[in-house]
Design a protein around this motif. Structure first.
Motif, mmCIF file in Angstrom:
data_model
loop_
_atom_site.group_PDB
_atom_site.id
_atom_site.type_symbol
_atom_site.label_atom_id
_atom_site.label_comp_id
_atom_site.label_asym_id
_atom_site.label_seq_id
_atom_site.Cartn_x
_atom_site.Cartn_y
_atom_site.Cartn_z
ATOM 1 N N ARG A 51 0.835 -1.206 0.000
ATOM 2 C CA ARG A 51 0.000 0.000 0.000
ATOM 3 C C ARG A 51 0.868 1.254 0.000
ATOM 4 N N ALA A 52 1.880 1.256 0.855
ATOM 5 C CA ALA A 52 2.753 2.427 0.944
ATOM 6 C C ALA A 52 3.490 2.678 -0.369
ATOM 7 N N ASN A 53 3.912 1.616 -1.018
ATOM 8 C CA ASN A 53 4.627 1.744 -2.283
ATOM 9 C C ASN A 53 3.737 2.354 -3.367
ATOM 10 N N TRP A 54 2.455 2.014 -3.356
ATOM 11 C CA TRP A 54 1.525 2.601 -4.334
ATOM 12 C C TRP A 54 1.478 4.109 -4.153
ATOM 13 N N PHE A 55 1.337 4.579 -2.927
ATOM 14 C CA PHE A 55 1.313 6.014 -2.666
ATOM 15 C C PHE A 55 2.660 6.653 -3.012
ATOM 16 N N TYR A 56 3.752 5.953 -2.727
ATOM 17 C CA TYR A 56 5.087 6.480 -3.015
ATOM 18 C C TYR A 56 5.263 6.685 -4.516
ATOM 19 N N MET A 66 3.885 7.511 6.277
ATOM 20 C CA MET A 66 2.994 7.333 7.418
ATOM 21 C C MET A 66 2.549 5.876 7.527
ATOM 22 N N ILE A 67 2.217 5.258 6.381
ATOM 23 C CA ILE A 67 1.814 3.851 6.380
ATOM 24 C C ILE A 67 2.978 2.960 6.809
ATOM 25 N N SER A 68 4.172 3.236 6.286
ATOM 26 C CA SER A 68 5.322 2.389 6.599
ATOM 27 C C SER A 68 5.725 2.530 8.071
ATOM 28 N N GLN A 69 5.636 3.734 8.619
ATOM 29 C CA GLN A 69 6.003 3.926 10.021
ATOM 30 C C GLN A 69 4.975 3.283 10.955
ATOM 31 N N ARG A 70 3.717 3.321 10.555
ATOM 32 C CA ARG A 70 2.685 2.645 11.355
ATOM 33 C C ARG A 70 2.927 1.142 11.359
ATOM 34 N N HIS A 80 11.174 0.653 3.725
ATOM 35 C CA HIS A 80 10.967 1.951 3.096
ATOM 36 C C HIS A 80 10.016 1.794 1.906
ATOM 37 N N PRO A 81 9.032 2.685 1.771
ATOM 38 C CA PRO A 81 8.063 2.542 0.677
ATOM 39 C C PRO A 81 8.670 2.673 -0.705
ATOM 40 N N GLY A 82 9.891 3.199 -0.807
ATOM 41 C CA GLY A 82 10.537 3.322 -2.107
ATOM 42 C C GLY A 82 11.241 2.067 -2.575
ATOM 43 N N ALA A 83 11.372 1.071 -1.717
ATOM 44 C CA ALA A 83 12.015 -0.183 -2.108
ATOM 45 C C ALA A 83 11.190 -0.892 -3.189
ATOM 46 N N LYS A 84 11.867 -1.744 -3.966
ATOM 47 C CA LYS A 84 11.192 -2.521 -5.010
ATOM 48 C C LYS A 84 11.239 -3.992 -4.615
#
Length: 230
Positions: A51-56, A66-70, A80-84
């Motif tokens: 989910r976080a990656n989609w927003f990223y 915010m999603i990744s820290q939660r 990290h949401p930027g990871a692949k």
């Protein structure tokens, strides 16, 4: 429109089922898909990452973080949401796992607790490792830097990997070195005289100190000769 939605829901369900089955194949303690879905922290962390990656990727960076820290707060796993990340990632136990921003992970990889896929602080841009498919990283291992770990490679528990690992290889130690490739020891393997970076740095410093002492000795000699002349 309704038919398209049904097709989309079917694809999502099939992917979810595939991920759950892949975890059950690798974890003998898993008793059911229901248990994995609701109770496995690693599975929850990866779902939150998706989910976080989609927003990223859609440039909503604040929401992504915010999603990744939660998820980090709830699972002890920081991705990290930027990871692949490819499909079928299994984070077993998971507490203390850290996956950096420019990390790339292939399909069906397995990470155990306290694994770090991070950087050394020396690089810019691509700072974190790239893992191929079906890579296994043991508990407490650190893979640091923008290099590649090949398909089906295995990183031993507690290893510190600072350079590339070939496909189908097993790497152990601090710093890590390859002890097997395709189940066979490399012909040039030397496990006794493995270079110790700390010892190498100490030797280099000793050489520099000796050189400085020699230069100071020459300067003192020259100064004495000048004093004798006057």
């Amino acid at each position: 429109m309704v038919q398209a939605k049904k097709v989309g829901d079917t694809i999502v369900f099939d992917r979810l089922k595939e991920e759950l089955d892949s975890i059950m194949d690798r974890d003998p303690a898993a008793r059911s898909r229901f248990e994995v879905y609701f109770l496995y922290a690693g599975f929850k962390a990866v779902r939150s990452y998706r989910r976080a990656n989609w927003f990223y990727r859609h440039n909503h960076k604040f929401i992504a973080r915010m999603i990744s820290q939660r998820a980090r707060h709830k699972t002890g796993i920081e991705i990290h949401p930027g990871a692949k990340i490819g499909k079928g990632l299994f984070i077993d136990h998971g507490m203390g796992v850290v996956i950096g921003e420019t990390t790339e992970i292939g399909d069906y990889c397995t990470l155990y607790q306290n694994v770090t896929l991070g950087g050394t602080g020396k690089d810019h841009g691509k700072r974190h490792p790239t893992l191929g498919n079906h890579v296994l990283v043991g508990a407490g291992a650190k893979v640091l830097g923008p290099f590649t770990v090949g398909d089906h490679a295995r990183i031993a528990a507690g290893a510190v990997v600072l350079s590339e690992v070939p496909a189908n290889a097993t790497a152990v130690g601090v710093p890590a070195h390859v002890v097997r490739i395709n189940g066979v020891r490399p012909e040039n393997l030397d496990q006794v005289h493995v270079a110790d970076p700390v010892v190498q740095d100490l030797c280099r410093l000793q050489r520099q100190v000796a050189h400085i002492e020699t230069e100071i000795g020459h300067m003192n000699t020259a100064q004495k000769e000048e004093q004798e002349l006057f």
